[in-house]
Motif scaffolding. Structure first.
Motif, PDB file in Angstrom:
ATOM      1  N   CYS A 193      -4.297   0.176   0.196  1.00  0.00           N
ATOM      2  CA  CYS A 193      -3.703   0.653   1.440  1.00  0.00           C
ATOM      3  C   CYS A 193      -2.253   1.305   1.873  1.00  0.00           C
ATOM      4  O   CYS A 193      -1.897   2.129   2.420  1.00  0.00           O
ATOM      5  CB  CYS A 193      -4.123  -0.209   2.496  1.00  0.00           C
ATOM      6  SG  CYS A 193      -5.960  -0.425   3.055  1.00  0.00           S
ATOM      7  N   GLY A 194      -1.435   0.650   0.853  1.00  0.00           N
ATOM      8  CA  GLY A 194      -0.140   0.964   0.810  1.00  0.00           C
ATOM      9  C   GLY A 194      -0.146   2.191   0.280  1.00  0.00           C
ATOM     10  O   GLY A 194       1.111   2.704   0.529  1.00  0.00           O
ATOM     11  N   SER A 195      -0.847   2.643  -0.426  1.00  0.00           N
ATOM     12  CA  SER A 195      -0.688   4.220  -1.159  1.00  0.00           C
ATOM     13  C   SER A 195      -0.989   5.487  -0.106  1.00  0.00           C
ATOM     14  O   SER A 195      -1.122   6.575  -0.315  1.00  0.00           O
ATOM     15  CB  SER A 195      -1.325   4.192  -2.488  1.00  0.00           C
ATOM     16  OG  SER A 195      -2.910   4.057  -2.163  1.00  0.00           O
ATOM     17  N   LEU A 196      -1.818   5.010   1.105  1.00  0.00           N
ATOM     18  CA  LEU A 196      -2.408   5.899   2.075  1.00  0.00           C
ATOM     19  C   LEU A 196      -1.684   6.402   3.077  1.00  0.00           C
ATOM     20  O   LEU A 196      -0.598   5.717   3.357  1.00  0.00           O
ATOM     21  CB  LEU A 196      -3.738   5.357   2.696  1.00  0.00           C
ATOM     22  CG  LEU A 196      -4.632   4.553   1.651  1.00  0.00           C
ATOM     23  CD1 LEU A 196      -5.851   4.020   2.628  1.00  0.00           C
ATOM     24  CD2 LEU A 196      -5.412   5.871   0.714  1.00  0.00           C
ATOM     25  N   SER A 197      -1.680   7.592   3.359  1.00  0.00           N
ATOM     26  CA  SER A 197      -0.996   7.965   4.510  1.00  0.00           C
ATOM     27  C   SER A 197      -1.190   7.463   5.904  1.00  0.00           C
ATOM     28  O   SER A 197      -2.152   6.568   5.924  1.00  0.00           O
ATOM     29  CB  SER A 197      -1.347   9.702   4.734  1.00  0.00           C
ATOM     30  OG  SER A 197      -2.640   9.693   5.123  1.00  0.00           O
ATOM     31  N   LYS A 198      -0.580   7.527   6.896  1.00  0.00           N
ATOM     32  CA  LYS A 198      -0.647   6.996   8.278  1.00  0.00           C
ATOM     33  C   LYS A 198      -2.104   7.401   8.783  1.00  0.00           C
ATOM     34  O   LYS A 198      -2.851   6.516   9.252  1.00  0.00           O
ATOM     35  CB  LYS A 198       0.412   7.271   9.302  1.00  0.00           C
ATOM     36  CG  LYS A 198       0.054   6.815  10.435  1.00  0.00           C
ATOM     37  CD  LYS A 198       1.245   7.057  11.528  1.00  0.00           C
ATOM     38  CE  LYS A 198       1.043   6.498  12.903  1.00  0.00           C
ATOM     39  NZ  LYS A 198       2.033   6.750  13.949  1.00  0.00           N
TER      40      LYS A 198
END
Length: 333
Positions: free
Chosen positions: A145-150
């Motif tokens: 999830c940390g690699s995803l955009s807002k």
């Protein structure tokens, strides 16, 4: 974009999905919201609008059993709002806050597995699969999830909210940070939930979004300012008007408009434009058009003026600002 309809509850409680009666929440001397009353039906998309600090999020937190009201009462999905009923209410609702609150080191699927365990969801693998498909994230299930955009994190948060198959879904700014295509996907999902009988309680600052999605809207500014369908609110606050445009100015507009059927008044709008107040556009528009043709005027346009939900919102909030300024002046005197 659909969820598995077999997972939808077969029976909904009778009565409204939400019934709020004179609800108030205070924090010490500060009042978050006061004396709020409304009802929302099953399958309804209900917009909850207001400026920052109006009490919208606090209302959602109160109805979601996260904080207790100071006074008043409410029934959520058929269950009275009371400390002893909080667990049962939480089984029937889901809340998606503006900040997703995801574990950034975990993958999308791991996040959903974690929350499915907290919700004690039956058949969690199936629910996770349907939720990911609903928000079009199946291909990103193994991404951290940390690699995803807002915007993509917002979609994960929405998938999390759908895991429990809620009867009432509280969405706090669900399209915040989303591009137009992703926002449209969320709108389609809300429409699909409406068809399944799920109640969506939507807070948003995007007034065009509220007008597009909501069956009814409420405007809150600590107290409930108004509630109704967008078209009802427009008619309640604003007079019906026609916009008339001609190539050249009318030589005697007062003589022209006075006496025409269903015309109550008029004002100039530029050199050759007129805003005409009418009681019935279906009567006045043909009459104005015929009269213009008979006088030999070159007509560019005759049409009913359409006020937006934004106009309604700004009118009510401006009234509150003006009332506050008057109260302040009165205190100084």
């Amino acid at each position: 974009m659909t969820l598995d309809r077999k997972a939808a509850p077969a029976v909904r409680s009778s009565g409204p999905a939400l019934a709020v009666d004179h609800l108030t929440k205070r924090f010490g001397e500060r009042t978050a919201f006061r004396d709020v009353s409304f009802e929302v039906g099953y399958g309804e998309v209900f917009g909850f609008l207001g400026p920052n600090g109006a009490g919208k999020t606090t209302t959602v937190r109160t109805l979601g059993t996260l904080i207790a009201p100071t006074s008043g009462s409410a029934t959520i999905a058929g269950v009275p709002l009371a400390p002893e009923n909080e667990v049962e209410i939480r089984r029937r609702i889901a809340v998606m806050p503006e900040s997703p609150g995801l574990h950034l080191r975990l993958t999308v699927a791991e996040n959903l597995e974690f929350f499915a365990g907290l919700y004690e969801s039956p058949h969690p693998a199936d629910r996770i699969g349907h939720a990911l498909a609903a928000v079009k994230l199946t291909a990103r299930a193994d991404d951290a999830c940390g690699s995803l955009s807002k915007g993509l994190r917002q979609r994960v948060a929405l998938a999390r909210a759908l895991l429990s198959d809620p009867q009432v879904l509280f969405l706090d700014e669900p399209t915040s940070g989303l591009d137009p295509v992703a926002a449209r996907d969320v709108h389609e999902l809300i429409d699909d939930l409406r068809q399944r009988g799920v109640t969506t309680f939507l807070t948003t600052h995007r007034l065009e979004e509220a007008e597009r999605l909501c069956d009814r809207v409420a405007i809150l500014n600590t107290t409930l300012r108004t509630i109704g369908r967008p078209d009802e609110l427009r008619e309640r606050l604003f007079a019906k008007t026609l916009v008339v445009r001609t190539v050249a100015p009318l030589p005697d507009p007062a003589g022209f408009f006075d006496g025409l059927p269903a015309v109550d008044g008029w004002r100039q709008d530029g050199d050759s434009g007129y805003v005409v107040t009418v009681s019935d556009p279906a009567v006045s528009a043909p009459a104005v058009t015929r009269a213009l043709v008979e006088t030999g005027a070159d007509v560019l346009a005759v049409g009913e003026s359409r006020r937006s939900l934004e106009d309604v919102y700004l009118e009510l909030i401006d009234q509150d600002v003006e009332a506050g300024q008057k109260r302040e002046v009165g205190r100084r005197r």
